[in-house]
Enzyme design. Structure first.
Site, mmCIF file in Angstrom:
data_model
loop_
_atom_site.group_PDB
_atom_site.id
_atom_site.type_symbol
_atom_site.label_atom_id
_atom_site.label_comp_id
_atom_site.label_asym_id
_atom_site.label_seq_id
_atom_site.Cartn_x
_atom_site.Cartn_y
_atom_site.Cartn_z
ATOM 1 N N SER A 154 0.805 -1.227 0.000
ATOM 2 C CA SER A 154 0.000 0.000 0.000
ATOM 3 C C SER A 154 0.836 1.275 0.000
ATOM 4 C CB SER A 154 -0.978 0.005 1.173
ATOM 5 O OG SER A 154 -0.298 -0.120 2.389
ATOM 6 N N CYS A 155 2.088 1.208 0.442
ATOM 7 C CA CYS A 155 2.937 2.408 0.387
ATOM 8 C C CYS A 155 3.188 2.847 -1.052
ATOM 9 C CB CYS A 155 4.270 2.151 1.071
ATOM 10 S SG CYS A 155 4.134 1.922 2.846
ATOM 11 N N PHE A 156 3.131 1.873 -1.963
ATOM 12 C CA PHE A 156 3.441 2.155 -3.363
ATOM 13 C C PHE A 156 2.254 1.921 -4.295
ATOM 14 C CE2 PHE A 156 7.356 0.914 -1.194
ATOM 15 C CZ PHE A 156 8.091 2.078 -1.373
#
Length: 172
Positions: A154-156
């Protein structure tokens, strides 16, 4: 006393109390917070041009997801392309989902159920930098092993989608 003759006035006063006077302190706190970020001169100019709905969208993002925009601004990695069977199945599956299911998938992959007014073209990652929605090919299980579920980074804004053998496998 409320009578038939003054009931309209009573309803108006009650609504004003519940929707305005009763939350005046909270509304004023929000206004001060906004004015800490947006200069009052700019805020006044914006308030003449924007509706309450426009402002809500700017602050909270678009509620309804535009699947065409989503698909158009998606990157593919590790062997997937827009024409890969699994990718085609993925988009077909998403089109059959309701807006709640689509938002849940978006939250799973990005951490947010909404998209900013800039749309998917300028989707931000956890750090605030732009990271387009990405579908990455996952691993094929070894012989006899069980297929893994899709995972996300989810960070990317990355969905790691295994190369399922059938559309039913992806759907289930």
């Amino acid at each position: 006393q409320v009578r038939t003759a003054n009931r309209k006035e009573y309803v108006n006063l009650l609504c004003n109390h519940l929707l305005t006077a009763n939350i005046k302190e909270q509304t004023e706190a929000v206004r001060k917070g906004v004015l800490n970020v947006i200069p009052e001169v700019l805020w006044n100019a914006m308030s003449r041009c924007l509706s309450a709905e426009d402002l809500d969208e700017i602050i909270a993002g678009k509620e309804a997801l535009d699947l065409g925009d989503w698909q158009e601004h998606t990157n593919y990695e590790a062997g997937y392309t827009a024409e890969s069977e699994q990718v085609v199945w993925f988009w077909e599956l998403l089109q059959g989902w309701d807006s709640v299911q689509q938002s849940q998938l978006l939250r799973f992959v990005t951490g947010s159920a909404a998209v900013s007014t800039a749309g998917f073209e300028h989707l931000q990652g956890y750090s605030g930098q732009e990271h387009k929605f990405t579908i990455q090919r996952g691993e094929t299980p070894s012989a006899g092993a069980v297929w893994k579920l899709p995972t996300a980074s989810s960070c990317f804004n990355k969905l790691i989608l295994p190369p399922y053998e059938t559309q039913d496998d992806l759907n289930n």
